[in-house]
Design a protein around this motif. Structure first.
Motif, PDB file in Angstrom:
ATOM      1  N   PRO A 121      15.898  39.447  37.107  1.00 55.84           N
ATOM      2  CA  PRO A 121      17.118  39.416  37.923  1.00 55.84           C
ATOM      3  C   PRO A 121      16.764  39.201  39.388  1.00 55.84           C
ATOM      4  O   PRO A 121      15.820  39.812  39.909  1.00 55.84           O
ATOM      5  CB  PRO A 121      17.746  40.791  37.682  1.00 55.84           C
ATOM      6  CG  PRO A 121      16.611  41.662  37.241  1.00 55.84           C
ATOM      7  CD  PRO A 121      15.662  40.774  36.499  1.00 55.84           C
ATOM      8  N   GLN A 122      17.520  38.340  40.052  1.00 56.46           N
ATOM      9  CA  GLN A 122      17.292  38.048  41.465  1.00 56.46           C
ATOM     10  C   GLN A 122      18.609  38.139  42.216  1.00 56.46           C
ATOM     11  O   GLN A 122      19.685  37.926  41.651  1.00 56.46           O
ATOM     12  CB  GLN A 122      16.644  36.678  41.627  1.00 56.46           C
ATOM     13  CG  GLN A 122      15.272  36.593  40.951  1.00 56.46           C
ATOM     14  CD  GLN A 122      14.564  35.287  41.240  1.00 56.46           C
ATOM     15  OE1 GLN A 122      14.574  34.792  42.354  1.00 56.46           O
ATOM     16  NE2 GLN A 122      13.938  34.724  40.212  1.00 56.46           N
ATOM     17  N   PRO A 123      18.554  38.441  43.507  1.00 57.60           N
ATOM     18  CA  PRO A 123      19.789  38.661  44.273  1.00 57.60           C
ATOM     19  C   PRO A 123      20.468  37.355  44.654  1.00 57.60           C
ATOM     20  O   PRO A 123      19.908  36.259  44.469  1.00 57.60           O
ATOM     21  CB  PRO A 123      19.264  39.377  45.522  1.00 57.60           C
ATOM     22  CG  PRO A 123      17.904  38.780  45.732  1.00 57.60           C
ATOM     23  CD  PRO A 123      17.344  38.599  44.336  1.00 57.60           C
ATOM     24  N   GLY A 204      12.030  47.440  50.770  1.00 57.24           N
ATOM     25  CA  GLY A 204      11.918  48.884  50.909  1.00 57.24           C
ATOM     26  C   GLY A 204      11.628  49.509  49.555  1.00 57.24           C
ATOM     27  O   GLY A 204      12.535  49.994  48.874  1.00 57.24           O
ATOM     28  N   TYR A 205      10.357  49.505  49.161  1.00 59.98           N
ATOM     29  CA  TYR A 205       9.990  49.943  47.813  1.00 59.98           C
ATOM     30  C   TYR A 205       8.673  50.719  47.886  1.00 59.98           C
ATOM     31  O   TYR A 205       7.725  50.297  48.562  1.00 59.98           O
ATOM     32  CB  TYR A 205       9.824  48.732  46.901  1.00 59.98           C
ATOM     33  CG  TYR A 205       9.722  49.055  45.430  1.00 59.98           C
ATOM     34  CD1 TYR A 205      10.862  49.396  44.687  1.00 59.98           C
ATOM     35  CD2 TYR A 205       8.497  49.002  44.769  1.00 59.98           C
ATOM     36  CE1 TYR A 205      10.771  49.676  43.333  1.00 59.98           C
ATOM     37  CE2 TYR A 205       8.403  49.281  43.413  1.00 59.98           C
ATOM     38  CZ  TYR A 205       9.546  49.621  42.701  1.00 59.98           C
ATOM     39  OH  TYR A 205       9.462  49.899  41.354  1.00 59.98           O
ATOM     40  N   ARG A 206       8.637  51.828  47.177  1.00 63.63           N
ATOM     41  CA  ARG A 206       7.428  52.648  47.158  1.00 63.63           C
ATOM     42  C   ARG A 206       6.267  51.859  46.551  1.00 63.63           C
ATOM     43  O   ARG A 206       6.360  51.361  45.429  1.00 63.63           O
ATOM     44  CB  ARG A 206       7.669  53.921  46.348  1.00 63.63           C
ATOM     45  CG  ARG A 206       6.512  54.905  46.388  1.00 63.63           C
ATOM     46  CD  ARG A 206       6.888  56.192  45.659  1.00 63.63           C
ATOM     47  NE  ARG A 206       5.827  57.182  45.738  1.00 63.63           N
ATOM     48  CZ  ARG A 206       5.907  58.396  45.208  1.00 63.63           C
ATOM     49  NH1 ARG A 206       7.018  58.750  44.552  1.00 63.63           N
ATOM     50  NH2 ARG A 206       4.907  59.243  45.326  1.00 63.63           N
ATOM     51  N   ASP A 218       7.453  43.319  35.032  1.00 64.46           N
ATOM     52  CA  ASP A 218       7.339  44.208  33.873  1.00 64.46           C
ATOM     53  C   ASP A 218       8.704  44.595  33.309  1.00 64.46           C
ATOM     54  O   ASP A 218       8.785  45.450  32.417  1.00 64.46           O
ATOM     55  CB  ASP A 218       6.566  45.474  34.265  1.00 64.46           C
ATOM     56  CG  ASP A 218       5.080  45.209  34.496  1.00 64.46           C
ATOM     57  OD1 ASP A 218       4.595  44.147  34.050  1.00 64.46           O
ATOM     58  OD2 ASP A 218       4.421  46.050  35.136  1.00 64.46           O
ATOM     59  N   GLN A 219       9.770  43.989  33.849  1.00 60.07           N
ATOM     60  CA  GLN A 219      11.142  44.197  33.362  1.00 60.07           C
ATOM     61  C   GLN A 219      11.614  45.633  33.537  1.00 60.07           C
ATOM     62  O   GLN A 219      12.322  46.190  32.689  1.00 60.07           O
ATOM     63  CB  GLN A 219      11.268  43.773  31.890  1.00 60.07           C
ATOM     64  CG  GLN A 219      10.813  42.357  31.598  1.00 60.07           C
ATOM     65  CD  GLN A 219      11.670  41.308  32.286  1.00 60.07           C
ATOM     66  OE1 GLN A 219      12.867  41.496  32.479  1.00 60.07           O
ATOM     67  NE2 GLN A 219      11.060  40.181  32.654  1.00 60.07           N
ATOM     68  N   ARG A 220      11.224  46.241  34.652  1.00 65.95           N
ATOM     69  CA  ARG A 220      11.635  47.619  34.889  1.00 65.95           C
ATOM     70  C   ARG A 220      13.121  47.711  35.243  1.00 65.95           C
ATOM     71  O   ARG A 220      13.755  48.743  35.018  1.00 65.95           O
ATOM     72  CB  ARG A 220      10.788  48.216  36.015  1.00 65.95           C
ATOM     73  CG  ARG A 220      11.144  49.651  36.341  1.00 65.95           C
ATOM     74  CD  ARG A 220      10.160  50.279  37.301  1.00 65.95           C
ATOM     75  NE  ARG A 220      10.549  51.642  37.646  1.00 65.95           N
ATOM     76  CZ  ARG A 220       9.851  52.452  38.418  1.00 65.95           C
ATOM     77  NH1 ARG A 220       8.686  52.042  38.920  1.00 65.95           N
ATOM     78  NH2 ARG A 220      10.274  53.671  38.699  1.00 65.95           N
ATOM     79  N   PHE A 221      13.685  46.635  35.796  1.00 63.31           N
ATOM     80  CA  PHE A 221      15.072  46.672  36.262  1.00 63.31           C
ATOM     81  C   PHE A 221      15.933  45.668  35.497  1.00 63.31           C
ATOM     82  O   PHE A 221      15.578  44.493  35.386  1.00 63.31           O
ATOM     83  CB  PHE A 221      15.139  46.353  37.759  1.00 63.31           C
ATOM     84  CG  PHE A 221      14.354  47.308  38.620  1.00 63.31           C
ATOM     85  CD1 PHE A 221      14.880  48.542  38.964  1.00 63.31           C
ATOM     86  CD2 PHE A 221      13.082  46.964  39.071  1.00 63.31           C
ATOM     87  CE1 PHE A 221      14.158  49.430  39.752  1.00 63.31           C
ATOM     88  CE2 PHE A 221      12.355  47.837  39.860  1.00 63.31           C
ATOM     89  CZ  PHE A 221      12.888  49.073  40.204  1.00 63.31           C
ATOM     90  N   ALA A 222      17.063  46.153  34.980  1.00 63.10           N
ATOM     91  CA  ALA A 222      18.005  45.268  34.288  1.00 63.10           C
ATOM     92  C   ALA A 222      18.801  44.432  35.283  1.00 63.10           C
ATOM     93  O   ALA A 222      19.220  43.310  34.980  1.00 63.10           O
ATOM     94  CB  ALA A 222      18.959  46.081  33.418  1.00 63.10           C
ATOM     95  N   LYS A 223      19.033  44.983  36.492  1.00 65.38           N
ATOM     96  CA  LYS A 223      19.693  44.261  37.574  1.00 65.38           C
ATOM     97  C   LYS A 223      18.799  44.321  38.803  1.00 65.38           C
ATOM     98  O   LYS A 223      17.983  45.244  38.938  1.00 65.38           O
ATOM     99  CB  LYS A 223      21.056  44.889  37.899  1.00 65.38           C
ATOM    100  CG  LYS A 223      22.082  44.763  36.786  1.00 65.38           C
ATOM    101  CD  LYS A 223      23.422  45.349  37.232  1.00 65.38           C
ATOM    102  CE  LYS A 223      24.475  45.201  36.148  1.00 65.38           C
ATOM    103  NZ  LYS A 223      25.787  45.781  36.589  1.00 65.38           N
ATOM    104  N   PRO A 225      17.593  45.468  42.103  1.00 66.05           N
ATOM    105  CA  PRO A 225      17.901  46.701  42.844  1.00 66.05           C
ATOM    106  C   PRO A 225      18.163  46.400  44.329  1.00 66.05           C
ATOM    107  O   PRO A 225      17.239  46.390  45.146  1.00 66.05           O
ATOM    108  CB  PRO A 225      16.628  47.537  42.659  1.00 66.05           C
ATOM    109  CG  PRO A 225      15.540  46.526  42.492  1.00 66.05           C
ATOM    110  CD  PRO A 225      16.153  45.356  41.790  1.00 66.05           C
ATOM    111  N   GLU A 226      19.413  46.186  44.677  1.00 64.59           N
ATOM    112  CA  GLU A 226      19.757  45.761  46.039  1.00 64.59           C
ATOM    113  C   GLU A 226      19.357  46.788  47.093  1.00 64.59           C
ATOM    114  O   GLU A 226      19.227  46.446  48.276  1.00 64.59           O
ATOM    115  CB  GLU A 226      21.250  45.462  46.125  1.00 64.59           C
ATOM    116  CG  GLU A 226      21.667  44.251  45.295  1.00 64.59           C
ATOM    117  CD  GLU A 226      23.156  43.975  45.394  1.00 64.59           C
ATOM    118  OE1 GLU A 226      23.920  44.922  45.723  1.00 64.59           O
ATOM    119  OE2 GLU A 226      23.568  42.831  45.144  1.00 64.59           O
ATOM    120  N   ARG A 227      19.129  48.022  46.676  1.00 61.26           N
ATOM    121  CA  ARG A 227      18.742  49.070  47.625  1.00 61.26           C
ATOM    122  C   ARG A 227      17.414  48.744  48.297  1.00 61.26           C
ATOM    123  O   ARG A 227      17.104  49.292  49.375  1.00 61.26           O
ATOM    124  CB  ARG A 227      18.637  50.412  46.916  1.00 61.26           C
ATOM    125  CG  ARG A 227      17.622  50.421  45.775  1.00 61.26           C
ATOM    126  CD  ARG A 227      17.523  51.763  45.079  1.00 61.26           C
ATOM    127  NE  ARG A 227      16.676  51.724  43.904  1.00 61.26           N
ATOM    128  CZ  ARG A 227      15.351  51.741  43.925  1.00 61.26           C
ATOM    129  NH1 ARG A 227      14.711  51.813  45.081  1.00 61.26           N
ATOM    130  NH2 ARG A 227      14.653  51.704  42.799  1.00 61.26           N
TER     131      ARG A 227
END
Length: 246
Positions: A121-123, A204-206, A218-223, A225-227
């Motif tokens: 998924p991409q923004p 902004g990601y750890r 690795d497909q951790r996010f289904a959408k 993450p705009e955060r």
């Protein structure tokens, strides 16, 4: 008097010939008048002859001819946000798209390999292209951007803090006409992303940008993450106001 240079691109192999000229007159009260003039060739140069008022039938015929031309190349799709001269801005809605990486050896183990590619998924994205610049920003949501829409740092490798895209050896399309949008999208989205081009935060990601894109692959996010998007501290409207220095 200044002379403007222009060219006409026909939608077929037919050759256009100069036939008539239309002159438009506007009054202070808002009225308008159009006159049609025959064009003659004198000593090899076109000369505008005497005119006559444009009739309703002539106006309809002219409109029909122009609409036929527009059907070939003048239609602006919803994704086009702004066009002026050779400057073109357009929107790419959020979607699942393929992305490919070729990272340095020092990041290969943590990244899961030097070369990786997946559909993720991409923004939503806003691209700007001209003869001088090629830039990309991210936007939140799935609605067409407006002048009030905040822009965010393009969260991709090969994009600097001013959201300029490092072309590298990627071939880019010639020209920035509407029909080239798909080619510009492919030039960016189908290229290899190699390394971050910012000194600050790309996302902004750890763990930083490598960890983020590793987890995306690795497909951790289904959408998307705009955060994680980093505020570019501008809006689409402000960007257009600054377009001469973009």
């Amino acid at each position: 008097m200044n002379e403007a240079e222009f060219s006409i691109h026909t939608p077929s192999e037919n050759v256009l010939t100069l036939d008539r000229a239309v002159l438009l007159y506007h009054g202070r009260s808002g009225g308008a008048l159009a006159t049609v003039h025959e064009v003659m060739t004198v000593d090899g140069a076109p000369v505008i002859g005497a005119g006559r008022a444009m009739t309703a039938q002539a106006a309809r015929e002219l409109a029909a001819a122009l609409l036929q031309r527009a059907a070939h190349g003048g239609f602006l799709p919803e994704t086009v946000l702004y066009t002026h001269g050779d400057v073109l801005l357009w929107w790419v809605p959020p979607a699942r798209r393929h992305i490919a990486f070729h990272v340095g050896e020092d990041h290969a183990e943590a990244f899961g390999g030097r070369e990786r590619g997946e559909v993720v998924p991409q923004p939503g994205l806003v691209f700007a292209a001209s003869s001088r610049t090629w830039r990309v920003w991210a936007v939140k949501g799935n609605r067409r951007p407006t002048p009030q829409t905040p822009l965010y740092q393009g969260p991709y490798f090969n994009v600097d803090a001013q959201c300029r895209i490092c072309q590298g050896n990627v071939p880019v399309p010639e020209g920035t006409t509407v029909e080239k949008i798909a080619a510009w999208n492919d030039a960016f989205l189908r290229s290899y992303f190699t390394h971050p081009n910012v000194t600050g935060k790309l996302v902004g990601y750890r763990g930083g940008s490598y960890a983020f894109w590793r987890d995306m692959l690795d497909q951790r996010f289904a959408k998307f993450p705009e955060r994680v998007l980093v505020d570019a501290k501008t809006t689409l409207g402000a960007l257009l106001g600054e377009r001469e220095s973009a």
